[in-house]
Design a protein around this motif. Sequence first.
Motif, PDB file in Angstrom:
ATOM      1  N   THR A  12       0.830  -1.214   0.000  1.00 51.11           N
ATOM      2  CA  THR A  12       0.000   0.000   0.000  1.00 51.11           C
ATOM      3  C   THR A  12       0.857   1.255   0.000  1.00 51.11           C
ATOM      4  O   THR A  12       0.342   2.359  -0.177  1.00 51.11           O
ATOM      5  N   ASP A  14       4.439   3.706  -0.927  1.00 51.72           N
ATOM      6  CA  ASP A  14       4.918   4.332  -2.165  1.00 51.72           C
ATOM      7  C   ASP A  14       5.669   3.344  -3.063  1.00 51.72           C
ATOM      8  O   ASP A  14       5.348   3.189  -4.245  1.00 51.72           O
ATOM      9  N   LEU A  15       6.683   2.693  -2.515  1.00 53.71           N
ATOM     10  CA  LEU A  15       7.486   1.791  -3.349  1.00 53.71           C
ATOM     11  C   LEU A  15       6.697   0.546  -3.738  1.00 53.71           C
ATOM     12  O   LEU A  15       6.658   0.155  -4.912  1.00 53.71           O
ATOM     13  N   SER A  34      -0.909  -5.867   3.384  1.00 53.21           N
ATOM     14  CA  SER A  34      -1.008  -4.729   4.300  1.00 53.21           C
ATOM     15  C   SER A  34      -1.299  -5.289   5.693  1.00 53.21           C
ATOM     16  O   SER A  34      -1.743  -6.434   5.825  1.00 53.21           O
ATOM     17  N   ARG A  35      -1.097  -4.449   6.700  1.00 51.18           N
ATOM     18  CA  ARG A  35      -1.546  -4.859   8.044  1.00 51.18           C
ATOM     19  C   ARG A  35      -3.067  -4.855   8.097  1.00 51.18           C
ATOM     20  O   ARG A  35      -3.663  -5.419   8.995  1.00 51.18           O
ATOM     21  N   LYS A  39      -7.369  -1.926   3.530  1.00 55.03           N
ATOM     22  CA  LYS A  39      -6.417  -1.002   2.884  1.00 55.03           C
ATOM     23  C   LYS A  39      -5.737  -1.698   1.692  1.00 55.03           C
ATOM     24  O   LYS A  39      -5.525  -1.097   0.633  1.00 55.03           O
ATOM     25  N   VAL A  75       8.735  -1.927   3.439  1.00 53.96           N
ATOM     26  CA  VAL A  75       8.253  -1.189   4.623  1.00 53.96           C
ATOM     27  C   VAL A  75       9.397  -0.327   5.161  1.00 53.96           C
ATOM     28  O   VAL A  75      10.570  -0.571   4.859  1.00 53.96           O
ATOM     29  N   ALA A  79      10.077  -0.594  10.775  1.00 53.12           N
ATOM     30  CA  ALA A  79       9.055  -1.648  10.859  1.00 53.12           C
ATOM     31  C   ALA A  79       9.599  -3.006  10.423  1.00 53.12           C
ATOM     32  O   ALA A  79       8.922  -4.027  10.573  1.00 53.12           O
ATOM     33  N   ILE A 143      15.592   2.814  -6.893  1.00 56.33           N
ATOM     34  CA  ILE A 143      14.567   3.186  -7.874  1.00 56.33           C
ATOM     35  C   ILE A 143      13.540   4.067  -7.170  1.00 56.33           C
ATOM     36  O   ILE A 143      13.138   3.793  -6.049  1.00 56.33           O
ATOM     37  N   ALA A 145      10.108   5.580  -6.167  1.00 60.21           N
ATOM     38  CA  ALA A 145       8.699   5.167  -6.142  1.00 60.21           C
ATOM     39  C   ALA A 145       7.866   6.079  -7.040  1.00 60.21           C
ATOM     40  O   ALA A 145       6.918   5.634  -7.690  1.00 60.21           O
TER      41      ALA A 145
HETATM   42  N1  LIG Z   1       9.800   5.525  -1.624  1.00 59.84           N
HETATM   43  C1  LIG Z   1      10.838   5.272  -2.395  1.00 59.84           C
HETATM   44  O1  LIG Z   1      11.067   5.958  -3.432  1.00 59.84           O
HETATM   45  C2  LIG Z   1      11.776   4.150  -2.062  1.00 59.84           C
HETATM   46  C3  LIG Z   1      12.745   3.776  -3.006  1.00 59.84           C
HETATM   47  C4  LIG Z   1      13.599   2.719  -2.709  1.00 59.84           C
HETATM   48  C5  LIG Z   1      13.511   2.078  -1.483  1.00 59.84           C
HETATM   49  N2  LIG Z   1      12.578   2.483  -0.562  1.00 59.84           N
HETATM   50  C6  LIG Z   1      12.503   1.767   0.706  1.00 59.84           C
HETATM   51  O2  LIG Z   1      11.388   0.910   0.633  1.00 59.84           O
HETATM   52  C7  LIG Z   1      10.742   0.852   1.908  1.00 59.84           C
HETATM   53  C8  LIG Z   1       9.299   1.336   1.743  1.00 59.84           C
HETATM   54  O3  LIG Z   1       9.337   2.691   1.353  1.00 59.84           O
HETATM   55  P1  LIG Z   1       7.987   3.504   1.123  1.00 59.84           P
HETATM   56  O4  LIG Z   1       8.390   4.853   0.721  1.00 59.84           O
HETATM   57  O5  LIG Z   1       7.082   2.715   0.254  1.00 59.84           O
HETATM   58  O6  LIG Z   1       7.405   3.536   2.618  1.00 59.84           O
HETATM   59  P2  LIG Z   1       5.973   3.951   3.151  1.00 59.84           P
HETATM   60  O7  LIG Z   1       5.108   4.355   2.021  1.00 59.84           O
HETATM   61  O8  LIG Z   1       6.191   4.911   4.287  1.00 59.84           O
HETATM   62  O9  LIG Z   1       5.457   2.607   3.831  1.00 59.84           O
HETATM   63  C9  LIG Z   1       5.219   1.441   3.110  1.00 59.84           C
HETATM   64  C10 LIG Z   1       4.209   0.590   3.832  1.00 59.84           C
HETATM   65  O10 LIG Z   1       4.784   0.015   4.989  1.00 59.84           O
HETATM   66  C11 LIG Z   1       3.745  -0.318   5.883  1.00 59.84           C
HETATM   67  N3  LIG Z   1       4.124   0.075   7.249  1.00 59.84           N
HETATM   68  C12 LIG Z   1       4.340   1.299   7.720  1.00 59.84           C
HETATM   69  N4  LIG Z   1       4.651   1.259   9.041  1.00 59.84           N
HETATM   70  C13 LIG Z   1       4.625  -0.035   9.367  1.00 59.84           C
HETATM   71  C14 LIG Z   1       4.833  -0.735  10.582  1.00 59.84           C
HETATM   72  N5  LIG Z   1       5.155  -0.087  11.708  1.00 59.84           N
HETATM   73  N6  LIG Z   1       4.723  -2.089  10.575  1.00 59.84           N
HETATM   74  C15 LIG Z   1       4.399  -2.742   9.423  1.00 59.84           C
HETATM   75  N7  LIG Z   1       4.186  -2.118   8.239  1.00 59.84           N
HETATM   76  C16 LIG Z   1       4.305  -0.793   8.236  1.00 59.84           C
HETATM   77  C17 LIG Z   1       2.494   0.452   5.479  1.00 59.84           C
HETATM   78  O11 LIG Z   1       1.554  -0.474   4.979  1.00 59.84           O
HETATM   79  P3  LIG Z   1       0.201  -0.855   5.767  1.00 59.84           P
HETATM   80  O12 LIG Z   1      -0.176   0.319   6.626  1.00 59.84           O
HETATM   81  O13 LIG Z   1      -0.748  -1.060   4.641  1.00 59.84           O
HETATM   82  O14 LIG Z   1       0.514  -2.075   6.533  1.00 59.84           O
HETATM   83  C18 LIG Z   1       3.001   1.361   4.374  1.00 59.84           C
HETATM   84  O15 LIG Z   1       2.050   1.593   3.364  1.00 59.84           O
HETATM   85  C19 LIG Z   1      11.562   1.721   2.857  1.00 59.84           C
HETATM   86  O16 LIG Z   1      12.453   0.929   3.577  1.00 59.84           O
HETATM   87  C20 LIG Z   1      12.272   2.674   1.920  1.00 59.84           C
HETATM   88  O17 LIG Z   1      13.475   3.162   2.450  1.00 59.84           O
HETATM   89  C21 LIG Z   1      11.699   3.490  -0.847  1.00 59.84           C
END
Ligand SMILES: NC(=O)c1ccc[n+]([C@@H]2O[C@H](COP(=O)([O-])OP(=O)(O)OC[C@H]3O[C@@H](n4cnc5c(N)ncnc54)[C@H](OP(=O)(O)O)[C@@H]3O)[C@@H](O)[C@H]2O)c1
Length: 223
Positions: A12, A14-15, A34-35, A39, A75, A79, A143, A145
Amino acid sequence: MAQEKIAIIGGTGDLGFGLGLRWAQAGQSVLIGSRDAKKAQEAADRIRSAVPGATVSGVENAQAAADASIIVLAVPFSAQAAILKSLKPTMKSGILIDATVPLAASVGGKPTRMLGVWEGSAAQAARELVLPGVAVVSAFHNISADALQDLPSPLDCDVLVCGDNAEAKERASALIKLIPGLRPLDAGALEMSRVVESITALLVALNRRYKVKHSGIRITGLD
Ligand SMILES: NC(=O)c1ccc[n+]([C@@H]2O[C@H](COP(=O)([O-])OP(=O)(O)OC[C@H]3O[C@@H](n4cnc5c(N)ncnc54)[C@H](OP(=O)(O)O)[C@@H]3O)[C@@H](O)[C@H]2O)c1
């Protein structure tokens, strides 16, 4: 190759959502985890709206992991340990692609700084938290998101893939190749993920300096 059943834990976000969109567009079946099952279903609905005919469903993380041949973990670093511990009874074998970046932002710090991780990297930390039958591969750290979610725009990025299991890296690379514009590169052992993860902090800094959201990497000089 038989089609993989991909589950995206944190699909759910960004990535994870961006990867789900791109794989759905490539005709791949995707499970959004997702949790919160509702959602997850809403995210799956959004993918179907963007990619009519997509084979995608949204379920609670544990069910997604149980039904998948490849699990992508997307995540925040804060988390990562808790979610992997909760999935441990479900994830007995298969491949875990860890995309976690230990950015300081995940604990309230700056997104251009890395946290120290005792195991060496988030990917190595993940390996210590899963059962021995699960092959951990790291990928997708560099990459954007935003670029993944911008479906009309072509991607142009290398994806550095690290891991200690050659077959798992090949299967992960095959999934990456399904997304046009992404080139998987074998970046070596899982311990090399320490370097790859830290490139993300550099890309965040470049995005800020050049006022863009899409920076990524291309390695030159390889055939
Ligand atoms: N954004 C980018 O461009 C990008 C690029 C490369 C790598 N990354 C890495 O990829 C990972 C995800 O990035 P993101 O930007 O997609 O993060 P995000 O949108 O903040 O979170 C991704 C998902 O993680 C779940 N989450 C959040 N807190 C949590 C918790 N305490 N326990 C379990 N699940 C939890 C949530 O899903 P639910 O609420 O649905 O469970 C949320 O939708 C990170 O480690 C980031 O550094 C991101």
